[in-house]
Design a protein around this motif. Structure first.
Motif, short mmCIF file in Angstrom:
data_model
loop_
_atom_site.label_atom_id
_atom_site.label_comp_id
_atom_site.label_asym_id
_atom_site.label_seq_id
_atom_site.Cartn_x
_atom_site.Cartn_y
_atom_site.Cartn_z
N ILE A 50 65.21 57.69 64.54
CA ILE A 50 64.26 58.24 65.51
C ILE A 50 63.21 59.09 64.81
CG2 ILE A 50 64.01 59.85 67.45
CD1 ILE A 50 66.80 58.83 68.42
N ILE A 51 63.64 59.98 63.94
CA ILE A 51 62.70 60.85 63.22
C ILE A 51 61.72 60.02 62.40
CG2 ILE A 51 62.51 62.56 61.37
CD1 ILE A 51 65.24 63.68 62.44
N ASN A 52 62.23 59.04 61.66
CA ASN A 52 61.35 58.20 60.83
C ASN A 52 60.35 57.42 61.68
OD1 ASN A 52 62.62 59.08 58.50
ND2 ASN A 52 64.03 57.35 58.42
N LYS A 53 60.81 56.87 62.79
CA LYS A 53 59.91 56.11 63.66
C LYS A 53 58.86 57.02 64.29
CE LYS A 53 62.33 51.95 65.00
NZ LYS A 53 62.73 51.14 66.16
N ASP A 57 54.65 57.07 64.39
CA ASP A 57 54.16 56.84 65.76
C ASP A 57 54.69 55.53 66.35
OD1 ASP A 57 52.73 59.23 66.00
OD2 ASP A 57 50.97 58.37 65.01
N GLU A 58 55.94 55.20 66.03
CA GLU A 58 56.58 54.00 66.56
C GLU A 58 57.44 54.35 67.77
OE1 GLU A 58 58.69 51.80 63.54
OE2 GLU A 58 57.08 52.08 62.09
N ASP A 59 57.71 53.34 68.59
CA ASP A 59 58.54 53.52 69.78
C ASP A 59 59.98 53.79 69.38
OD1 ASP A 59 59.34 53.41 72.52
OD2 ASP A 59 59.96 51.33 72.23
N THR A 60 60.59 54.79 69.99
CA THR A 60 61.98 55.16 69.70
C THR A 60 62.88 55.02 70.92
OG1 THR A 60 61.54 57.48 70.20
CG2 THR A 60 61.29 56.79 67.89
N SER A 61 62.41 54.36 71.95
CA SER A 61 63.17 54.31 73.20
C SER A 61 64.52 53.60 73.03
CB SER A 61 62.36 53.65 74.32
OG SER A 61 61.95 52.36 73.94
N THR A 62 64.60 52.59 72.20
CA THR A 62 65.87 51.88 71.98
C THR A 62 66.89 52.80 71.33
OG1 THR A 62 64.75 49.76 71.79
CG2 THR A 62 66.96 49.90 70.86
N GLU A 63 66.47 53.51 70.31
CA GLU A 63 67.39 54.43 69.62
C GLU A 63 67.78 55.61 70.52
OE1 GLU A 63 65.25 51.99 66.77
OE2 GLU A 63 64.49 53.31 68.32
N GLU A 64 66.84 56.11 71.29
CA GLU A 64 67.14 57.21 72.20
C GLU A 64 68.13 56.76 73.28
OE1 GLU A 64 63.66 59.41 73.55
OE2 GLU A 64 62.66 58.89 71.67
N GLN A 65 67.95 55.55 73.75
CA GLN A 65 68.89 54.99 74.73
C GLN A 65 70.29 54.85 74.12
OE1 GLN A 65 68.64 50.76 75.76
NE2 GLN A 65 68.65 51.40 77.90
N GLN A 66 70.35 54.45 72.86
CA GLN A 66 71.64 54.31 72.18
C GLN A 66 72.35 55.67 72.10
OE1 GLN A 66 71.51 52.65 68.22
NE2 GLN A 66 73.72 52.72 68.00
N ILE A 67 71.59 56.72 71.78
CA ILE A 67 72.17 58.07 71.73
C ILE A 67 72.69 58.45 73.11
CG2 ILE A 67 71.61 60.53 71.48
CD1 ILE A 67 71.50 59.55 68.75
N ASP A 68 71.90 58.21 74.14
CA ASP A 68 72.35 58.53 75.51
C ASP A 68 73.66 57.84 75.83
OD1 ASP A 68 70.09 60.08 75.93
OD2 ASP A 68 69.04 58.55 77.11
N ILE A 69 73.75 56.56 75.53
CA ILE A 69 74.96 55.79 75.84
C ILE A 69 76.14 56.33 75.05
CG2 ILE A 69 76.05 53.51 75.75
CD1 ILE A 69 73.17 52.35 76.10
N MET A 70 75.93 56.65 73.79
CA MET A 70 77.02 57.19 72.98
C MET A 70 77.53 58.51 73.57
SD MET A 70 76.11 56.21 69.00
CE MET A 70 74.70 57.28 68.87
N VAL A 71 76.62 59.35 74.03
CA VAL A 71 77.04 60.62 74.64
C VAL A 71 77.81 60.36 75.92
CG1 VAL A 71 76.20 62.73 75.74
CG2 VAL A 71 75.20 61.98 73.57
N TYR A 72 77.33 59.46 76.76
CA TYR A 72 78.05 59.13 78.00
C TYR A 72 79.47 58.66 77.68
CZ TYR A 72 73.36 59.01 80.18
OH TYR A 72 72.10 59.30 80.62
N LYS A 73 79.58 57.83 76.66
CA LYS A 73 80.90 57.30 76.28
C LYS A 73 81.81 58.40 75.72
CE LYS A 73 80.87 52.89 77.19
NZ LYS A 73 81.99 52.18 77.79
N LEU A 74 81.24 59.32 74.94
CA LEU A 74 82.05 60.41 74.39
C LEU A 74 82.63 61.29 75.49
CD1 LEU A 74 80.01 61.52 71.27
CD2 LEU A 74 82.21 60.36 71.32
N TYR A 75 81.92 61.38 76.60
CA TYR A 75 82.41 62.16 77.74
C TYR A 75 83.22 61.29 78.71
CZ TYR A 75 80.01 66.46 76.55
OH TYR A 75 79.61 67.63 75.92
#
Length: 102
Positions: A50-53, A57-75
């Motif tokens: 995400i930081i590199n993208k 100035d590249e789109d990071t929505s896919t990686e951000e969504q992956q983080i969200d899903i991982m957090v949901y799963k951890l909980y």
């Protein structure tokens, strides 16, 4: 998920239209799951992507969504709980249930 919890369960009132009042005392009982090194490395690698993208100035929505899903799963959130937190959640119930945090 963090801001959803703060706004609905831990917040001390609103600040304007979208702000939430937060005090450190609200976090005394806030649950934070422990993760093993493999999961930690997955979070770190995705965050680095995400930081590199963003630097390019590249789109990071896919990686951000992956983080969200991982957090949901951890909980251990079920699909209906995820949809309550994020009504626009893009995965189907089946895809969410198959997602594994590695």
């Amino acid at each position: 998920m963090f801001f959803f919890a703060i706004k609905n369960f831990y917040g001390g009132g609103s600040l304007g239209i979208s702000g939430v009042r937060m005090k450190h005392t609200f976090f005394n009982n806030f649950s934070v799951p422990k993760v093993n090194n493999d999961i930690k490395k997955t979070f770190e690698a995705t965050t680095t992507q995400i930081i590199n993208k963003k630097e390019q100035d590249e789109d990071t929505s896919t990686e951000e969504q992956q983080i969200d899903i991982m957090v949901y799963k951890l909980y251990d959130l079920i699909y209906d709980e995820v949809k309550l937190i994020d009504p626009e959640f893009p995965l189907s119930k089946e895809a969410y249930e198959k997602f594994m945090v590695e």
